[in-house]
Design a protein around this motif. Structure first.
Motif, short mmCIF file in Angstrom:
data_model
loop_
_atom_site.label_atom_id
_atom_site.label_comp_id
_atom_site.label_asym_id
_atom_site.label_seq_id
_atom_site.Cartn_x
_atom_site.Cartn_y
_atom_site.Cartn_z
N ASP A 68 -37.29 9.49 -0.01
CA ASP A 68 -37.51 8.11 0.45
C ASP A 68 -36.20 7.33 0.47
O ASP A 68 -35.94 6.56 1.39
CB ASP A 68 -38.53 7.39 -0.43
N GLY A 69 -35.38 7.53 -0.56
CA GLY A 69 -34.08 6.85 -0.61
C GLY A 69 -33.19 7.29 0.54
O GLY A 69 -32.54 6.47 1.19
N ARG A 70 -33.18 8.58 0.82
CA ARG A 70 -32.38 9.10 1.94
C ARG A 70 -32.90 8.56 3.27
O ARG A 70 -32.13 8.17 4.14
CB ARG A 70 -32.42 10.64 1.92
N ALA A 71 -34.23 8.53 3.42
CA ALA A 71 -34.83 8.02 4.66
C ALA A 71 -34.50 6.55 4.87
O ALA A 71 -34.22 6.12 6.00
CB ALA A 71 -36.34 8.23 4.65
N ALA A 72 -34.49 5.77 3.79
CA ALA A 72 -34.14 4.35 3.90
C ALA A 72 -32.69 4.19 4.34
O ALA A 72 -32.36 3.35 5.18
CB ALA A 72 -34.39 3.63 2.58
N PHE A 73 -31.81 5.03 3.77
CA PHE A 73 -30.40 4.99 4.15
C PHE A 73 -30.25 5.34 5.63
O PHE A 73 -29.53 4.67 6.37
CB PHE A 73 -29.59 5.96 3.29
N GLU A 74 -30.94 6.39 6.08
CA GLU A 74 -30.84 6.81 7.48
C GLU A 74 -31.45 5.79 8.43
O GLU A 74 -30.96 5.61 9.54
CB GLU A 74 -31.47 8.18 7.65
N ALA A 75 -32.52 5.12 7.99
CA ALA A 75 -33.12 4.08 8.84
C ALA A 75 -32.13 2.94 9.07
O ALA A 75 -32.09 2.36 10.15
CB ALA A 75 -34.40 3.56 8.19
N LYS A 76 -31.34 2.66 8.05
CA LYS A 76 -30.35 1.58 8.15
C LYS A 76 -29.09 2.03 8.87
O LYS A 76 -28.51 1.28 9.64
CB LYS A 76 -30.01 1.08 6.75
N ASN A 77 -28.65 3.26 8.63
CA ASN A 77 -27.35 3.72 9.11
C ASN A 77 -27.39 4.81 10.17
O ASN A 77 -26.34 5.25 10.62
CB ASN A 77 -26.53 4.24 7.91
N GLY A 78 -28.57 5.29 10.52
CA GLY A 78 -28.67 6.39 11.47
C GLY A 78 -28.51 7.73 10.77
O GLY A 78 -28.17 7.80 9.59
N THR A 79 -28.75 8.80 11.51
CA THR A 79 -28.70 10.13 10.92
C THR A 79 -27.42 10.88 11.25
O THR A 79 -27.15 11.93 10.68
CB THR A 79 -29.89 10.99 11.39
N GLU A 118 -34.98 21.86 -15.77
CA GLU A 118 -34.04 22.43 -14.81
C GLU A 118 -34.46 22.20 -13.36
O GLU A 118 -33.63 21.94 -12.50
CB GLU A 118 -33.85 23.92 -15.07
N ALA A 119 -35.76 22.29 -13.09
CA ALA A 119 -36.24 22.09 -11.72
C ALA A 119 -35.92 20.67 -11.23
O ALA A 119 -35.51 20.49 -10.08
CB ALA A 119 -37.73 22.37 -11.63
N SER A 120 -36.10 19.69 -12.08
CA SER A 120 -35.79 18.31 -11.71
C SER A 120 -34.29 18.12 -11.51
O SER A 120 -33.85 17.46 -10.57
CB SER A 120 -36.30 17.33 -12.77
N ARG A 121 -33.50 18.71 -12.41
CA ARG A 121 -32.04 18.61 -12.28
C ARG A 121 -31.58 19.29 -10.99
O ARG A 121 -30.70 18.79 -10.29
CB ARG A 121 -31.35 19.19 -13.51
N GLU A 122 -32.19 20.42 -10.66
CA GLU A 122 -31.84 21.12 -9.41
C GLU A 122 -32.19 20.27 -8.19
O GLU A 122 -31.41 20.19 -7.24
CB GLU A 122 -32.54 22.47 -9.34
N ALA A 123 -33.34 19.63 -8.22
CA ALA A 123 -33.75 18.77 -7.10
C ALA A 123 -32.73 17.66 -6.86
O ALA A 123 -32.33 17.39 -5.73
CB ALA A 123 -35.13 18.18 -7.36
N MET A 124 -32.28 17.03 -7.95
CA MET A 124 -31.30 15.96 -7.79
C MET A 124 -29.92 16.52 -7.48
O MET A 124 -29.19 15.96 -6.67
CB MET A 124 -31.24 15.04 -9.01
N SER A 125 -29.55 17.62 -8.10
CA SER A 125 -28.24 18.25 -7.84
C SER A 125 -28.06 18.53 -6.36
O SER A 125 -26.99 18.26 -5.80
CB SER A 125 -28.09 19.56 -8.61
N SER A 126 -29.08 19.07 -5.74
CA SER A 126 -28.95 19.40 -4.31
C SER A 126 -28.76 18.15 -3.46
O SER A 126 -28.01 18.16 -2.49
CB SER A 126 -30.14 20.22 -3.83
N ARG A 127 -29.41 17.04 -3.86
CA ARG A 127 -29.25 15.78 -3.10
C ARG A 127 -27.85 15.22 -3.32
O ARG A 127 -27.24 14.68 -2.40
CB ARG A 127 -30.28 14.75 -3.54
N ILE A 128 -27.32 15.33 -4.54
CA ILE A 128 -25.96 14.86 -4.81
C ILE A 128 -24.95 15.68 -4.02
O ILE A 128 -24.01 15.13 -3.42
CB ILE A 128 -25.65 14.89 -6.33
#
Length: 188
Positions: A68-79, A118-128
């Protein structure tokens, strides 16, 4: 009387939407299954028809919050490719600082996720990592270390600015980080 797969999917969507909003605003540990199910207008017992455990729910809620955070950024700034200077200025703005519940989920949840499984850290790591790749593509140089540093500085400065009680000091944190990050892109 059974529920259709479409009904089940809609229920799961309501649960995830509620949980993602809650973790962005109040953190991973704020989620109570019984309260969440009640707010989604579902029974506590029905939870296990959607998730095997609270941990699984938290992982999916985290992934949803990050998406959702990424989508909000893309809605504002494009993809497409983003302008580095505009990204730095927008990310380190008062408006973003003050949008705790709808701003960057990485900044909102990094402290919680650092202590998570670890699964949660991996989810965020990949986004970072993706954030660093995207930011690096918008920089004047091709230096992965500088891009990773810039992402770390953006997230860290936003978190520290949100902690500061004195608004002038909070603004100073944003301004100092902004100056340094803009200068970083000028170094070749």
């Amino acid at each position: 009387m059974g529920h259709s797969q479409a009904d089940k999917a809609r229920s799961r969507e309501r649960i995830l939407e509620q949980a993602a909003g809650q973790v962005r605003e109040m953190g991973l540990e704020s989620v109570s299954v019984s309260k969440l199910m009640s707010s989604a207008k579902l029974t506590h017992g029905g939870f296990y028809g959607h998730f095997a455990s609270r941990s699984e729910l938290l992982l999916h809620a985290l992934e949803r919050a990050l998406d959702d955070g990424r989508a909000a950024f893309e809605a504002k700034n494009g993809t497409g490719p983003h302008d580095y200077c505009a990204t730095v200025r927008g990310y380190l703005s008062r408006k973003h600082r003050d949008a705790r519940a709808s701003g960057c989920a990485i900044a909102a949840l990094a402290g919680d996720v650092a202590r998570a499984d670890e699964a949660s850290r991996e989810a965020m790591s990949s986004r970072i990592e993706q954030f660093a790749v995207n930011l690096g593509a918008s920089m004047n140089q091709e230096d992965a270390d500088k891009a990773l540093f810039a992402v770390s500085a953006l997230i860290g400065a936003l978190v520290v600015s949100r902690v500061m009680v004195d608004e002038k000091r909070s603004d100073a944190v944003l301004a100092a980080a902004k100056r340094q990050l803009l200068a970083l892109n000028e170094d070749n």
